[in-house]
Structures are given as structure tokens and as C-alpha cells.
Scaffold this motif. Structure first.
Motif, short mmCIF file in Angstrom:
data_model
loop_
_atom_site.label_atom_id
_atom_site.label_comp_id
_atom_site.label_asym_id
_atom_site.label_seq_id
_atom_site.Cartn_x
_atom_site.Cartn_y
_atom_site.Cartn_z
N TRP A 31 0.88 -1.17 0.00
CA TRP A 31 0.00 0.00 0.00
C TRP A 31 0.92 1.22 0.00
O TRP A 31 1.83 1.31 0.83
CB TRP A 31 -0.87 0.03 1.25
CG TRP A 31 -1.84 -1.10 1.38
CD1 TRP A 31 -1.55 -2.42 1.58
CD2 TRP A 31 -3.26 -1.01 1.30
NE1 TRP A 31 -2.70 -3.15 1.65
CE2 TRP A 31 -3.78 -2.32 1.48
CE3 TRP A 31 -4.14 0.04 1.10
CZ2 TRP A 31 -5.14 -2.58 1.47
CZ3 TRP A 31 -5.50 -0.23 1.10
CH2 TRP A 31 -5.99 -1.53 1.27
N GLY A 33 1.55 5.69 -0.96
CA GLY A 33 1.03 7.03 -1.23
C GLY A 33 2.13 8.04 -0.97
O GLY A 33 3.30 7.70 -0.80
N GLY A 102 -12.37 1.47 -3.58
CA GLY A 102 -12.13 2.54 -4.54
C GLY A 102 -13.41 2.97 -5.21
O GLY A 102 -14.50 2.50 -4.88
N ARG A 109 -8.45 -0.64 -3.23
CA ARG A 109 -8.93 -0.07 -1.99
C ARG A 109 -8.02 1.07 -1.55
O ARG A 109 -6.86 1.14 -1.94
CB ARG A 109 -8.98 -1.14 -0.90
CG ARG A 109 -9.98 -2.24 -1.18
CD ARG A 109 -10.04 -3.27 -0.08
NE ARG A 109 -8.80 -4.04 -0.02
CZ ARG A 109 -8.52 -4.92 0.93
NH1 ARG A 109 -9.38 -5.14 1.92
NH2 ARG A 109 -7.38 -5.59 0.92
N LEU A 110 -8.56 1.95 -0.73
CA LEU A 110 -7.81 3.06 -0.15
C LEU A 110 -7.73 2.88 1.36
O LEU A 110 -8.67 2.40 1.98
CB LEU A 110 -8.49 4.39 -0.47
CG LEU A 110 -8.65 4.74 -1.94
CD1 LEU A 110 -9.44 6.02 -2.09
CD2 LEU A 110 -7.29 4.85 -2.61
N THR A 127 -2.85 8.91 3.07
CA THR A 127 -3.77 8.18 2.19
C THR A 127 -2.95 7.24 1.32
O THR A 127 -2.09 7.69 0.56
CB THR A 127 -4.58 9.15 1.31
OG1 THR A 127 -5.32 10.03 2.16
CG2 THR A 127 -5.54 8.39 0.41
N THR A 129 -2.84 3.71 -1.32
CA THR A 129 -3.60 2.96 -2.31
C THR A 129 -3.05 1.55 -2.39
O THR A 129 -1.84 1.34 -2.51
CB THR A 129 -3.50 3.63 -3.70
OG1 THR A 129 -3.97 4.98 -3.58
CG2 THR A 129 -4.33 2.89 -4.73
N GLU A 130 -3.94 0.57 -2.35
CA GLU A 130 -3.56 -0.84 -2.44
C GLU A 130 -2.88 -1.10 -3.77
O GLU A 130 -3.35 -0.67 -4.83
CB GLU A 130 -4.81 -1.71 -2.30
CG GLU A 130 -4.54 -3.18 -2.24
CD GLU A 130 -5.81 -3.98 -2.01
OE1 GLU A 130 -5.67 -5.10 -1.50
OE2 GLU A 130 -6.92 -3.50 -2.32
#
Length: 140
Positions: A31, A33, A102, A109-110, A127, A129-130
Motif C-alpha cells: 500500500w 502514497g 475505490g 482499496r484506499l 492516504t 492505495t492498495e
């Protein structure tokens, strides 16, 4: 007899498959960001920040609303192994936030995650992001 053995094996496979599907909602993989990233493996995670790193010491199984709260650690300094002669102090942290779907079912997913420390101070939110890699500014 052979028919009943096959039915028993098939029933076990269905139960195992159902159990695996029920657990698929936990956080796994990478994940990433801006300024943070989490790499989950076998339920635990390594966390990277700009000029800091940490661990998540328990699997993240979000509640129905996607919220979670797990224990971990945080330390300042560059991620990776500690070199001979370097000393970093880790401190306990609680990683909490929410995982949401998402914009579409096929979208990743977030995760919005923040850290809270024993002294009441906090870091984040970030935040993530997968499936994305972190975008970090590394220390010199």
C-alpha cells in the motif's frame, strides 16, 4: 465408501475455501502514497515514511465500516537495516484509520492511516492505495 470419502474431502475443501474467502478482507500486499507506504507480509507489516520507519505488529482486519486500530512501532531515521554505530529509538505507536473500496469495484482499496503515540502526539493522516508503491523523500 469411496463416495463418502470423496464427499468428506469435498466438504472440507468448501469449508477451507469459505474460510479463506472470509479472511480476504484483511490488508495484504503493498500500500503506498505520498510520504508513506506499508508492506504487509504474513499478517505483519513494515512501514516506511520520509526519514522514518516502523512496524505493524498485528494483522489489520477492518470492522464492517472499514475502521481499524492496531499496535506497532515508529522510529526516526532512514528505513532499512541499522548500520554499525547508528542508534535509533523506537517508540510504541497505534496505527488507526479506515480502509474503503475505490471508486469502482475493480478499483484498488484506499487506506487512510494515522499514528498516535503514548504521549498523545500524532502523525498523519496518510492516504495509501492498495498495490501502489510509496512516494518517499529519503533522508541524506
Amino acid at each position: 465408501m469411496a463416495g463418502s470419502v470423496f464427499k468428506g474431502v469435498a466438504a472440507c475443501a468448501i469449508v477451507i475455501s469459505a474460510g479463506a474467502a472470509a479472511r480476504s478482507d484483511h490488508a495484504i500486499g503493498m500500500w503506498g502514497g505520498q510520504h508513506a507506504g506499508i508492506a504487509f507480509e504474513a499478517g505483519l507489516a513494515d512501514v516506511q515514511f520520509d526519514c522514518a520507519s516502523g512496524t505493524i505488529d498485528d494483522p489489520i482486519y477492518p470492522a464492517k465500516d472499514g475502521s481499524f486500530s492496531v499496535k506497532g512501532t515508529y522510529r526516526t531515521g532512514p528505513p532499512g537495516p541499522v548500520k554499525v554505530g547508528e542508534f535509533f529509538t523506537s517508540k510504541d505507536a497505534v496505527y488507526s484509520g479506515q480502509i474503503t473500496q475505490g471508486a469502482t469495484k475493480k478499483a484498488p482499496r484506499l487506506m487512510i492511516v494515522s499514528l498516535t503515540f503514548e504521549d498523545g502526539s500524532a502523525l498523519g493522516p496518510f492516504t495509501l492505495t492498495e498495490g501502489m508503491h510509496p512516494q518517499l523523500t529519503h533522508c541524506g
